[in-house]
Design an enzyme around this catalytic site. Structure first.
Site, PDB file in Angstrom:
ATOM      1  N   LYS A  22       0.844  -1.201   0.000  1.00  0.00           N
ATOM      2  CA  LYS A  22       0.000   0.000   0.000  1.00  0.00           C
ATOM      3  C   LYS A  22       0.876   1.247   0.000  1.00  0.00           C
ATOM      4  CE  LYS A  22      -1.881   1.374   4.119  1.00  0.00           C
ATOM      5  NZ  LYS A  22      -1.509   2.769   4.385  1.00  0.00           N
ATOM      6  N   ASN A  23       1.910   1.234   0.853  1.00  0.00           N
ATOM      7  CA  ASN A  23       2.729   2.441   1.010  1.00  0.00           C
ATOM      8  C   ASN A  23       3.699   2.668  -0.153  1.00  0.00           C
ATOM      9  OD1 ASN A  23       1.379   2.899   3.330  1.00  0.00           O
ATOM     10  ND2 ASN A  23       3.074   2.430   4.731  1.00  0.00           N
ATOM     11  N   ARG A  92      -3.913  10.173   4.338  1.00  0.00           N
ATOM     12  CA  ARG A  92      -2.784  11.075   4.446  1.00  0.00           C
ATOM     13  C   ARG A  92      -2.044  11.205   3.112  1.00  0.00           C
ATOM     14  NH1 ARG A  92       0.330  13.837   8.118  1.00  0.00           N
ATOM     15  NH2 ARG A  92       2.544  13.823   7.655  1.00  0.00           N
ATOM     16  N   CYS A 116      -4.709   7.656   9.426  1.00  0.00           N
ATOM     17  CA  CYS A 116      -4.856   7.012  10.729  1.00  0.00           C
ATOM     18  C   CYS A 116      -4.594   8.008  11.851  1.00  0.00           C
ATOM     19  CB  CYS A 116      -3.850   5.871  10.863  1.00  0.00           C
ATOM     20  SG  CYS A 116      -4.566   4.250  10.641  1.00  0.00           S
ATOM     21  N   ARG A 121       1.071  14.057  13.436  1.00  0.00           N
ATOM     22  CA  ARG A 121       1.337  13.940  12.005  1.00  0.00           C
ATOM     23  C   ARG A 121       1.405  15.300  11.297  1.00  0.00           C
ATOM     24  NH1 ARG A 121      -1.193   8.573   9.501  1.00  0.00           N
ATOM     25  NH2 ARG A 121       0.902   8.436   8.696  1.00  0.00           N
ATOM     26  N   PRO A 122       2.365  16.147  11.700  1.00  0.00           N
ATOM     27  CA  PRO A 122       2.476  17.454  11.054  1.00  0.00           C
ATOM     28  C   PRO A 122       2.985  17.351   9.610  1.00  0.00           C
ATOM     29  CG  PRO A 122       4.274  17.118  12.611  1.00  0.00           C
ATOM     30  CD  PRO A 122       3.381  15.915  12.717  1.00  0.00           C
ATOM     31  N   ILE A 123       2.921  18.462   8.862  1.00  0.00           N
ATOM     32  CA  ILE A 123       3.407  18.468   7.476  1.00  0.00           C
ATOM     33  C   ILE A 123       4.459  19.560   7.284  1.00  0.00           C
ATOM     34  CG2 ILE A 123       1.470  17.380   6.261  1.00  0.00           C
ATOM     35  CD1 ILE A 123       0.320  20.223   5.924  1.00  0.00           C
ATOM     36  N   ASP A 124       5.018  20.031   8.413  1.00  0.00           N
ATOM     37  CA  ASP A 124       5.970  21.150   8.341  1.00  0.00           C
ATOM     38  C   ASP A 124       7.194  20.838   7.477  1.00  0.00           C
ATOM     39  OD1 ASP A 124       6.369  19.304  10.538  1.00  0.00           O
ATOM     40  OD2 ASP A 124       8.081  20.519  11.114  1.00  0.00           O
ATOM     41  N   LEU A 125       7.668  19.581   7.483  1.00  0.00           N
ATOM     42  CA  LEU A 125       8.868  19.245   6.715  1.00  0.00           C
ATOM     43  C   LEU A 125       8.586  19.331   5.211  1.00  0.00           C
ATOM     44  CD1 LEU A 125      10.035  16.189   8.841  1.00  0.00           C
ATOM     45  CD2 LEU A 125      11.061  18.466   8.824  1.00  0.00           C
ATOM     46  N   ASP A 305       5.128   0.506  11.934  1.00  0.00           N
ATOM     47  CA  ASP A 305       3.932  -0.174  11.426  1.00  0.00           C
ATOM     48  C   ASP A 305       3.853  -1.648  11.844  1.00  0.00           C
ATOM     49  OD1 ASP A 305       3.083   2.162  10.313  1.00  0.00           O
ATOM     50  OD2 ASP A 305       3.490   1.604   8.238  1.00  0.00           O
ATOM     51  N   ARG A 397      -8.416  -1.011   5.442  1.00  0.00           N
ATOM     52  CA  ARG A 397      -7.611  -0.001   4.719  1.00  0.00           C
ATOM     53  C   ARG A 397      -6.284  -0.588   4.245  1.00  0.00           C
ATOM     54  NH1 ARG A 397      -6.090   4.314   8.186  1.00  0.00           N
ATOM     55  NH2 ARG A 397      -4.767   4.700   6.413  1.00  0.00           N
TER      56      ARG A 397
HETATM   57  C1  UD1 Z   1       4.694   6.730   6.285  1.00  0.00           C
HETATM   58  C2  UD1 Z   1       3.811   5.530   6.134  1.00  0.00           C
HETATM   59  C3  UD1 Z   1       3.324   5.062   7.509  1.00  0.00           C
HETATM   60  C4  UD1 Z   1       4.511   4.802   8.416  1.00  0.00           C
HETATM   61  C5  UD1 Z   1       5.452   6.005   8.464  1.00  0.00           C
HETATM   62  C6  UD1 Z   1       6.730   5.733   9.200  1.00  0.00           C
HETATM   63  C7  UD1 Z   1       2.790   5.886   3.955  1.00  0.00           C
HETATM   64  C8  UD1 Z   1       1.557   6.163   3.192  1.00  0.00           C
HETATM   65  N1  UD1 Z   1       2.667   5.891   5.299  1.00  0.00           N
HETATM   66  O1  UD1 Z   1       3.909   7.758   6.885  1.00  0.00           O
HETATM   67  O2  UD1 Z   1       2.570   3.866   7.328  1.00  0.00           O
HETATM   68  O3  UD1 Z   1       4.046   4.553   9.731  1.00  0.00           O
HETATM   69  O4  UD1 Z   1       5.808   6.388   7.106  1.00  0.00           O
HETATM   70  O5  UD1 Z   1       7.399   4.662   8.671  1.00  0.00           O
HETATM   71  O6  UD1 Z   1       3.833   5.633   3.394  1.00  0.00           O
HETATM   72  N2  UD1 Z   1       6.955  14.394  10.711  1.00  0.00           N
HETATM   73  C9  UD1 Z   1       7.070  15.714  11.057  1.00  0.00           C
HETATM   74  N3  UD1 Z   1       6.815  16.657  10.086  1.00  0.00           N
HETATM   75  C10 UD1 Z   1       6.470  16.320   8.813  1.00  0.00           C
HETATM   76  C11 UD1 Z   1       6.371  14.958   8.482  1.00  0.00           C
HETATM   77  C12 UD1 Z   1       6.608  14.006   9.454  1.00  0.00           C
HETATM   78  O7  UD1 Z   1       7.377  16.056  12.190  1.00  0.00           O
HETATM   79  O8  UD1 Z   1       6.286  17.226   7.987  1.00  0.00           O
HETATM   80  C13 UD1 Z   1       7.207  13.356  11.765  1.00  0.00           C
HETATM   81  C14 UD1 Z   1       5.947  12.536  12.075  1.00  0.00           C
HETATM   82  O9  UD1 Z   1       5.130  13.176  13.024  1.00  0.00           O
HETATM   83  C15 UD1 Z   1       6.556  11.247  12.596  1.00  0.00           C
HETATM   84  C16 UD1 Z   1       7.833  11.102  11.778  1.00  0.00           C
HETATM   85  O10 UD1 Z   1       8.109  12.391  11.234  1.00  0.00           O
HETATM   86  O11 UD1 Z   1       6.909  11.397  13.943  1.00  0.00           O
HETATM   87  C17 UD1 Z   1       7.732  10.085  10.660  1.00  0.00           C
HETATM   88  O12 UD1 Z   1       6.691  10.445   9.788  1.00  0.00           O
HETATM   89  P1  UD1 Z   1       6.766  10.135   8.242  1.00  0.00           P
HETATM   90  O13 UD1 Z   1       8.003   9.349   7.961  1.00  0.00           O
HETATM   91  O14 UD1 Z   1       6.550  11.390   7.489  1.00  0.00           O
HETATM   92  O15 UD1 Z   1       5.511   9.189   8.040  1.00  0.00           O
HETATM   93  P2  UD1 Z   1       4.409   9.261   6.918  1.00  0.00           P
HETATM   94  O16 UD1 Z   1       5.052   9.570   5.609  1.00  0.00           O
HETATM   95  O17 UD1 Z   1       3.270  10.063   7.385  1.00  0.00           O
END
Ligand code: UD1
Length: 420
Positions: A22-23, A92, A116, A121-125, A305, A397
């Site tokens: 899926k990912n 997401r 989920c 789950r911020p998007i700042d990065l 996961d 899912r």
């Molecule tokens: C992806 C996977 C999810 C998995 C996760 C970690 C998909 C669709 N989902 O999620 O199943 O659990 O990788 O292996 O591929 N973070 C920030 N700012 C950001 C983005 C992330 O602080 O802008 C933090 C998150 O809160 C978390 C960490 O970075 O603590 C890892 O998140 P990230 O690797 O981005 O996970 P996802 O891509 O959301």
């Protein structure tokens, strides 16, 4: 709404095949936005998240057809650059479309993503990286509006190796002018797969799987036929199902190297494991030793996961175990459900302390999220008596026809409508 009813205590035996990841599939689907020729994607599983991502592509004016397990996608006539809230809130990965839209159309408006409920789950990065590449961004009324007319290649340093941010930034740079270097990237196999897919259409990306990825912008991409990698989390879930029931199974169509952080630990706990290039055999004698200490980390560390499933195995293993969840803040929400089944677990912040018990007992429990939900299925397969699991839409899912697949291994699990 459906529920699972499980009669526990049957050893799992036989062979089982793993679906595509899926990912890996989700970012690849977002990547189809970049190409104006037809793309054929093989082995498409019927995950709800993939269905939702296809709805997003259709909303953008992209032609998406499915014939059995093959997807035919043509983004030639894509003419919209807005992803509305009602679609974005479902998953997401809707946010991955942002990078691809900016690369191709130089503009996009995307609602904040759902997914989920496992933490903030911020998007700042993602946002900071795009700004570093010259994208102008305005956040208001639940939408992120981006103008990439002055975007060009540059250097982005991620403060954390985020999977999603790495994938989004990779896609944003594919059709951009100049060369982009992303530093401190995530190294997950799904990122290597995205690179391989994009390069199969003529993109020039190097370095996925390491901590520096370089993307040389190209003018346009061309058609491709691609098969995404198998799902390492599903493969790992099957291994734990076998470990918990004391059976023997052969897990086919997987890349064991992708989940060796789990299989090594299972072996040390007492399972017999034989690894091949595309399959893995596991035999479990019954009650295993605990894994002692586990902490979740970005790949190649122990995957978040698989944390819920592994914790569930620890509840019936001999001895004590500590599990530290380092990625997501609320990934122990399923623990109270396991306690209802007789597990001995204490949670303090991001750490769970587990004391193994001999047996779990069937109970009526509620799935709280995808991986926590499937962990309850594993508990039910082992437990004495009946377990009913509600809210299994979470599990659907990321696991297709789980009850049929586990039944073929001898499990006693049925799906019923909540109305029954
Ligand atoms: C992806 C996977 C999810 C998995 C996760 C970690 C998909 C669709 N989902 O999620 O199943 O659990 O990788 O292996 O591929 N973070 C920030 N700012 C950001 C983005 C992330 O602080 O802008 C933090 C998150 O809160 C978390 C960490 O970075 O603590 C890892 O998140 P990230 O690797 O981005 O996970 P996802 O891509 O959301």
């Amino acid at each position: 709404m459906d529920k699972f009813i499980i009669t526990g205590g049957t050893k799992l035996c036989g062979e089982i095949e793993v679906d595509s990841a899926k990912n890996a599939y989700l970012p690849i689907l977002a990547g189809t936005i970049l190409c104006e020729d037809e793309i054929i994607l093989n082995s498409c599983p019927d995950f709800k998240d993939i269905e939702n991502m296809c709805l997003i592509l259709k909303e953008l004016g992209i032609d998406v057809k499915k014939d059995k397990q093959t997807l035919y996608i043509n983004a030639k006539n894509a003419d919209k650059t807005v992803i509305p809230t009602f679609l974005a809130k479902e998953l997401r990965s809707s946010f991955f479309a942002l990078g691809a839209l900016l690369s191709r159309f130089k503009k996009a408006k995307v609602a904040y993503p759902g997914g989920c409920d496992i933490g903030l789950r911020p998007i700042d990065l993602h946002i900071k990286g795009l700004k570093d590449l010259g994208v102008k961004i305005v956040e208001s009324h639940g939408y992120i509006t981006c103008d990439a007319s002055n975007m060009k290649g540059g250097v982005v340093h991620l403060d954390y190796p985020s999977v999603g941010a790495t994938e989004n930034l990779m896609m944003s740079a594919v059709l951009a002018k100049g060369t982009t270097t992303i530093v401190n990237t995530a190294k997950e196999p799904e990122i290597v797969d995205l690179q391989n897919f994009l390069n199969s259409m003529g993109a020039k990306i190097h370095g996925a799987g390491t901590s520096i990825i370089t993307i040389e912008g190209v003018e346009r991409l061309h058609k491709t036929i691609y098969t995404p990698i198998p799902d390492r989390i599903i493969a790992g879930t099957y291994l734990i199902a076998c470990a918990m029931t004391g059976g023997k199974i052969l897990v086919k169509n997987c890349i064991p190297q992708h989940f060796s952080s789990l299989s090594n630990k299972l072996q040390k706990s007492g399972c017999k494991i034989k690894t091949f290039s595309d399959k893995i055999y596991i035999e479990s004698s019954g009650r295993l030793k605990t894994m002692g200490f586990i902490e979740t980390r970005p790949y190649p560390g122990f995957p978040t996961d698989l944390q819920a499933q592994t914790l569930t195995l620890q509840t019936i293993s001999k001895g004590n175990c500590i599990i530290q969840e380092n990625l997501f803040e609320t990934r122990f929400k399923f623990v109270p459900e396991l306690i209802k089944m007789g597990a001995n677990i204490k949670v303090s912040g991001q750490t769970a302390y587990i004391s193994g018990v001999k047996n779990l007992l069937g109970a009526e429990v509620y799935a709280t999220d995808l991986r926590g939900g499937v962990a309850l299925v594993l508990a039910g397969l082992h437990a004495q008596g009946y377990t009913t699991i509600h809210n299994i839409f979470h599990i659907d899912r990321g696991y297709v026809n789980l009850e049929e697949k586990l039944s073929r291994l001898g499990a006693k699990i049925i799906r019923e409508s909540e109305n029954n």
